[in-house]
Scaffold this active site. Structure first.
Site, PDB file in Angstrom:
ATOM      1  N   HIS A 210       0.929 -11.548  14.202  1.00 20.68           N
ATOM      2  CA  HIS A 210      -0.282 -11.548  15.029  1.00 20.68           C
ATOM      3  C   HIS A 210      -0.007 -10.843  16.360  1.00 20.68           C
ATOM      4  O   HIS A 210      -0.803 -10.042  16.837  1.00 20.68           O
ATOM      5  CB  HIS A 210      -0.709 -12.997  15.272  1.00 20.68           C
ATOM      6  CG  HIS A 210      -1.917 -13.122  16.121  1.00 20.68           C
ATOM      7  ND1 HIS A 210      -3.180 -12.854  15.644  1.00 20.68           N
ATOM      8  CD2 HIS A 210      -2.069 -13.422  17.422  1.00 20.68           C
ATOM      9  CE1 HIS A 210      -4.045 -13.017  16.617  1.00 20.68           C
ATOM     10  NE2 HIS A 210      -3.398 -13.368  17.707  1.00 20.68           N
ATOM     11  N   ARG A 317      -7.357  -1.452   1.803  1.00 21.45           N
ATOM     12  CA  ARG A 317      -6.416  -2.406   1.176  1.00 21.45           C
ATOM     13  C   ARG A 317      -7.217  -3.620   0.685  1.00 21.45           C
ATOM     14  O   ARG A 317      -7.329  -4.624   1.385  1.00 21.45           O
ATOM     15  CB  ARG A 317      -5.368  -2.859   2.185  1.00 21.45           C
ATOM     16  CG  ARG A 317      -4.345  -1.790   2.572  1.00 21.45           C
ATOM     17  CD  ARG A 317      -3.363  -2.361   3.591  1.00 21.45           C
ATOM     18  NE  ARG A 317      -2.142  -1.592   3.684  1.00 21.45           N
ATOM     19  CZ  ARG A 317      -1.854  -0.752   4.685  1.00 21.45           C
ATOM     20  NH1 ARG A 317      -2.706  -0.566   5.662  1.00 21.45           N
ATOM     21  NH2 ARG A 317      -0.704  -0.109   4.694  1.00 21.45           N
ATOM     22  N   ARG A 353      -8.396   1.101  -2.745  1.00 24.70           N
ATOM     23  CA  ARG A 353      -7.175   0.857  -3.528  1.00 24.70           C
ATOM     24  C   ARG A 353      -7.332  -0.449  -4.295  1.00 24.70           C
ATOM     25  O   ARG A 353      -7.688  -1.472  -3.720  1.00 24.70           O
ATOM     26  CB  ARG A 353      -5.960   0.760  -2.600  1.00 24.70           C
ATOM     27  CG  ARG A 353      -4.674   0.503  -3.367  1.00 24.70           C
ATOM     28  CD  ARG A 353      -3.467   0.533  -2.494  1.00 24.70           C
ATOM     29  NE  ARG A 353      -3.360  -0.663  -1.686  1.00 24.70           N
ATOM     30  CZ  ARG A 353      -2.400  -0.861  -0.780  1.00 24.70           C
ATOM     31  NH1 ARG A 353      -1.513   0.089  -0.551  1.00 24.70           N
ATOM     32  NH2 ARG A 353      -2.353  -1.970  -0.089  1.00 24.70           N
ATOM     33  N   GLU A 451       4.308   5.964  -4.204  1.00 23.98           N
ATOM     34  CA  GLU A 451       5.133   5.072  -3.378  1.00 23.98           C
ATOM     35  C   GLU A 451       6.365   4.581  -4.132  1.00 23.98           C
ATOM     36  O   GLU A 451       7.119   3.757  -3.632  1.00 23.98           O
ATOM     37  CB  GLU A 451       4.305   3.906  -2.834  1.00 23.98           C
ATOM     38  CG  GLU A 451       3.493   3.154  -3.863  1.00 23.98           C
ATOM     39  CD  GLU A 451       2.568   2.102  -3.249  1.00 23.98           C
ATOM     40  OE1 GLU A 451       2.665   1.817  -2.050  1.00 23.98           O
ATOM     41  OE2 GLU A 451       1.738   1.556  -4.010  1.00 23.98           O
ATOM     42  N   ASN A 474       5.398   3.630   3.313  1.00 26.07           N
ATOM     43  CA  ASN A 474       6.028   2.329   3.619  1.00 26.07           C
ATOM     44  C   ASN A 474       6.849   1.849   2.421  1.00 26.07           C
ATOM     45  O   ASN A 474       8.003   1.454   2.565  1.00 26.07           O
ATOM     46  CB  ASN A 474       4.972   1.262   3.937  1.00 26.07           C
ATOM     47  CG  ASN A 474       4.031   1.685   5.038  1.00 26.07           C
ATOM     48  OD1 ASN A 474       4.359   2.559   5.826  1.00 26.07           O
ATOM     49  ND2 ASN A 474       2.862   1.083   5.094  1.00 26.07           N
ATOM     50  N   ASP A 475       6.219   1.889   1.257  1.00 25.28           N
ATOM     51  CA  ASP A 475       6.949   1.462   0.058  1.00 25.28           C
ATOM     52  C   ASP A 475       7.902   2.547  -0.425  1.00 25.28           C
ATOM     53  O   ASP A 475       9.005   2.251  -0.888  1.00 25.28           O
ATOM     54  CB  ASP A 475       5.968   1.092  -1.060  1.00 25.28           C
ATOM     55  CG  ASP A 475       5.505  -0.344  -0.927  1.00 25.28           C
ATOM     56  OD1 ASP A 475       6.354  -1.204  -0.668  1.00 25.28           O
ATOM     57  OD2 ASP A 475       4.294  -0.599  -1.052  1.00 25.28           O
ATOM     58  N   ARG A 485      11.463  -3.746   3.032  1.00 22.75           N
ATOM     59  CA  ARG A 485      10.764  -3.352   4.250  1.00 22.75           C
ATOM     60  C   ARG A 485      10.497  -4.517   5.200  1.00 22.75           C
ATOM     61  O   ARG A 485      10.158  -4.319   6.353  1.00 22.75           O
ATOM     62  CB  ARG A 485       9.447  -2.632   3.906  1.00 22.75           C
ATOM     63  CG  ARG A 485       8.443  -3.479   3.185  1.00 22.75           C
ATOM     64  CD  ARG A 485       7.318  -2.645   2.601  1.00 22.75           C
ATOM     65  NE  ARG A 485       6.123  -2.657   3.408  1.00 22.75           N
ATOM     66  CZ  ARG A 485       4.923  -2.277   2.963  1.00 22.75           C
ATOM     67  NH1 ARG A 485       4.770  -1.818   1.729  1.00 22.75           N
ATOM     68  NH2 ARG A 485       3.888  -2.327   3.743  1.00 22.75           N
ATOM     69  N   CYS A 522      -0.817   7.784   3.594  1.00 24.46           N
ATOM     70  CA  CYS A 522      -1.487   6.648   4.250  1.00 24.46           C
ATOM     71  C   CYS A 522      -0.499   5.586   4.715  1.00 24.46           C
ATOM     72  O   CYS A 522      -0.905   4.540   5.219  1.00 24.46           O
ATOM     73  CB  CYS A 522      -2.538   6.042   3.330  1.00 24.46           C
ATOM     74  SG  CYS A 522      -1.876   5.446   1.772  1.00 24.46           S
TER      75      CYS A 522
HETATM   76  C1  PEP Z   1       2.514   2.093   1.720  1.00 20.75           C
HETATM   77  O1  PEP Z   1       3.272   1.509   0.939  1.00 20.75           O
HETATM   78  O2  PEP Z   1       2.862   3.037   2.451  1.00 20.75           O
HETATM   79  C2  PEP Z   1       1.111   1.672   1.830  1.00 20.75           C
HETATM   80  C3  PEP Z   1       0.243   2.360   2.529  1.00 20.75           C
HETATM   81  O3  PEP Z   1       0.759   0.519   1.207  1.00 20.75           O
HETATM   82  P1  PEP Z   1       1.105  -0.941   1.765  1.00 20.75           P
HETATM   83  O4  PEP Z   1       1.690  -0.781   3.147  1.00 20.75           O
HETATM   84  O5  PEP Z   1      -0.178  -1.684   1.764  1.00 20.75           O
HETATM   85  O6  PEP Z   1       2.082  -1.428   0.764  1.00 20.75           O
HETATM   86 MG    MG Z   2       2.488   0.203  -0.601  1.00 19.87          MG
END
Ligand code: PEP
Ligand code: MG
Length: 589
Positions: A210, A317, A353, A451, A474-475, A485, A522
């Protein structure tokens, strides 16, 4: 990770005497960018602990006291909610949720049981029962669950304060300060004057807590997860904060304070300058049009307020609809939300998504089995394949909404072409069912998240099968670097600037560009102004990000030319470590 260490330097005074002086430097995770120098204000509200473990005054009295303070807590929450309803209805809702938590049947039964049958003191029972809930939700990497943990903690803290008769210190600040706290809770930030917060430092919390979300949306520099913070700092002690480096220098000398004040001024100017880029379309300095999309999660009016500044929704999301609910959201419920977003964006694409849930992102109302490696487990598309009714209901809701706008359906966690074939078959089946029922379906596009490295390596094949794709950096980073992560213990291994990331993105972009299919990014890397030129140089022309990053990304785009970006990308592809890449980018942008 080492949190505290000493830096040696020479102040003028010390240098004259030829001796070294030491500054204590604290280290944490930089969660919102910026610099600050100023006085620390310690805020201890969230660190209240129970006084007694065993019931000191008879179960009946303890139970009565619990009922009384619960009533007081709910009255207090109702008051805050009513006072906020007019000027900030979204935040007011948080306090309605807090009332629900205080009233939660299971929590109340547990607390009553501990007092009545196990003879626990009331505050110990409150603390422990909430701790059990918290330990479950805290572990979850999903931002929505992280926010929920803050809500549970907030209610617990309120109950404990009332139990112990501790006044609410509040966060009414009289002068600009650096706040140091365990964590900031929703009730702390409800009435926070953001102009009086130079920076935020917390002991707990990660980039999705938060505190992080609030700091980012308010534009306050924040360093979170500083172990031992509250023991290391003193009230009104001076500190210099650099959230880019994740460091806090305690008792900085005059020269350091001046240096940080300058850095702060430059940072603020840069942000103001970036804001001037917010409303225009994104073009590089050489006039190449770049598409900037928005990442959304709950489709609230707050989120959609950024719509005038973007070309599309690059990532919706949708799991947030499921995680914020008490049961699986029905088709009609989902349809209403998807329709709202599609109508809001008109002809601009909305990339919805499909459900990215499972494993470590459990839905409390589904009895999902435990997995030892949840990130490698039955997550996202895999979860949907193993729960066909849930998947079909979502697809149906999307397709029904498709007639109200420009819908793109995006599949998460795709690891093979089999996944693409199977998901497309689901979509075809639902379309056929709907046709039989004479329900209309609009023109839709189907795409995938890139990803997982296996599908990135097959991007040329994948590009022939889908209408578009978006890189989930990110993934992608977690799977490429084999670093969870959400696990701060392996944070140094989670390297977004790893040269392998850029090599893989290059291949993916080439595959999609050759196939003439749009490719976006993204994940957070696509919102990082430092990475933008390299990504353009690697062939990326579409980016999608949270609203807070739009201005800075547009500014980074406007400062790049394709030619120069290509040169930088070529250089990055030659580098051997993430540190070299970061160093090169920092010096050349
Ligand atoms: C990602 O994995 O980069 C992504 C945008 O999806 P999330 O962060 O929701 O896993
Ligand atoms: Mg992801």
């Amino acid at each position: 990770m080492l949190t505290i260490w000493l830096t040696a330097g020479k102040s003028k005074k010390a240098a004259n005497k030829g001796s070294l002086f030491f500054n204590m430097v604290l280290r944490g995770i930089g969660a919102a960018p910026g610099f600050a120098a100023g006085k620390i204000h310690i805020h201890k509200k969230t660190c209240i602990e129970p006084i007694e473990r065993i019931d000191p005054g008879g179960e009946e009295r303890q139970l009565e006291k619990y009922q009384l303070i619960k009533k007081q807590a709910k009255e207090k929450l109702e008051k805050i909610m009513l006072s906020m309803e007019k000027h900030d209805p979204e935040k007011a809702k948080i306090f309605a949720v807090h009332q629900d938590i205080a009233d939660d049947i299971i929590i109340n039964e547990e607390i009553t049981d501990k007092i009545k049958n196990e003879h626990w003191a009331g505050d110990w029972a409150i603390y422990q029962v909430y701790e059990t809930c918290l330990s479950m939700v805290r572990k979850a990497p999903d931002p929505l669950i992280a926010q929920r943990a803050a809500d549970f903690e907030d209610v617990r803290s309120l109950l404990l304060r009332l139990w112990q008769g501790i006044e609410d210190e509040g966060l009414s600040l009289t002068e600009p300060v650096i706040i140091a706290a365990c964590d900031l809770l929703p009730s702390d930030t409800a009435a926070l004057d953001k102009n009086k917060v130079l920076a935020l430092l917390t002991e707990t919390g990660g980039v999705t807590s938060h505190s992080a979300i609030i700091a980012k949306s308010y534009g306050i520099p924040a360093i979170l997860g500083i172990q031992g913070l509250l023991n290391a700092v003193k009230q009104e002690q001076f500190a210099a904060v650099d959230s880019n480096a994740g460091t806090v220098i305690l008792d900085p000398d005059k020269a350091t304070i001046e240096d940080y004040n300058k850095k702060t001024a430059v940072f603020i100017l840069e942000r103001m300058e970036a804001d001037t880029f917010l409303s225009g379309e994104a073009y590089t300095a050489c006039k190449e049009r770049i598409e900037v999309g928005l990442n959304i999660a709950n489709a609230s009016d707050d989120e959609l307020a950024a719509s005038p500044y973007v070309d599309s929704v690059g990532l919706f999301r949708t799991e947030f609809l499921y995680m914020g609910a008490k049961a699986l959201p029905a088709e009609d419920e989902q349809f209403a939300v998807y329709r709202k977003v599609l109508e809001h964006f008109g002809q601009r694409p909305v990339t919805l998504r499909t459900l990215d849930i499972g494993g470590d992102k459990p839905l409390s109302y589904l009895n999902l089995s435990h997995e030892d490696n949840p990130f490698l487990g039955n997550r996202a598309l895999r979860f949907c394949f193993s729960h066909p009714e849930i998947f079909k209901t979502q697809i149906r809701a999307c397709l029904r909404a498709s007639v109200y706008g420009n819908l793109q359906i995006m599949l998460p966690m795709v690891s093979s072409l089999d996944d693409i074939h199977m998901a497309k078959e689901f979509i075809r089946t639902v379309i056929n069912d709907m046709k039989k029922e004479s329900l209309k379906v609009g023109e839709i596009k189907t795409g995938i998240m890139i990803e997982i490295p296996s599908i990135a390596f097959l991007a040329d094949h994948a590009a022939r099968e889908v209408d578009f794709a978006s890189i989930g950096s990110n993934d992608l980073c977690q799977y490429l670097c084999a670093a969870d992560r959400m696990n701060s213990a392996v944070a140094p291994y989670y390297q977004s600037y790893h040269p392998a990331m850029f090599r893989l993105i290059k291949e993916t972009a080439a595959a999609f560009n050759n196939a003439g299919k749009p490719l976006s990014i993204c994940g957070e890397l696509g919102a990082d102004p430092l990475a933008i030129p390299v990504l353009i140089g690697l062939g990326m022309r579409k980016f999608s990000m949270a609203a807070a990053s739009v201005a800075a990304v547009k500014r980074a785009i406007a400062s790049s030319t394709v030619k120069n970006a290509e040169k930088m990308a070529a250089k990055v592809l030659e580098l051997t470590t993430a540190a070299e890449v970061k160093n090169y980018l920092s010096k050349n942008i």
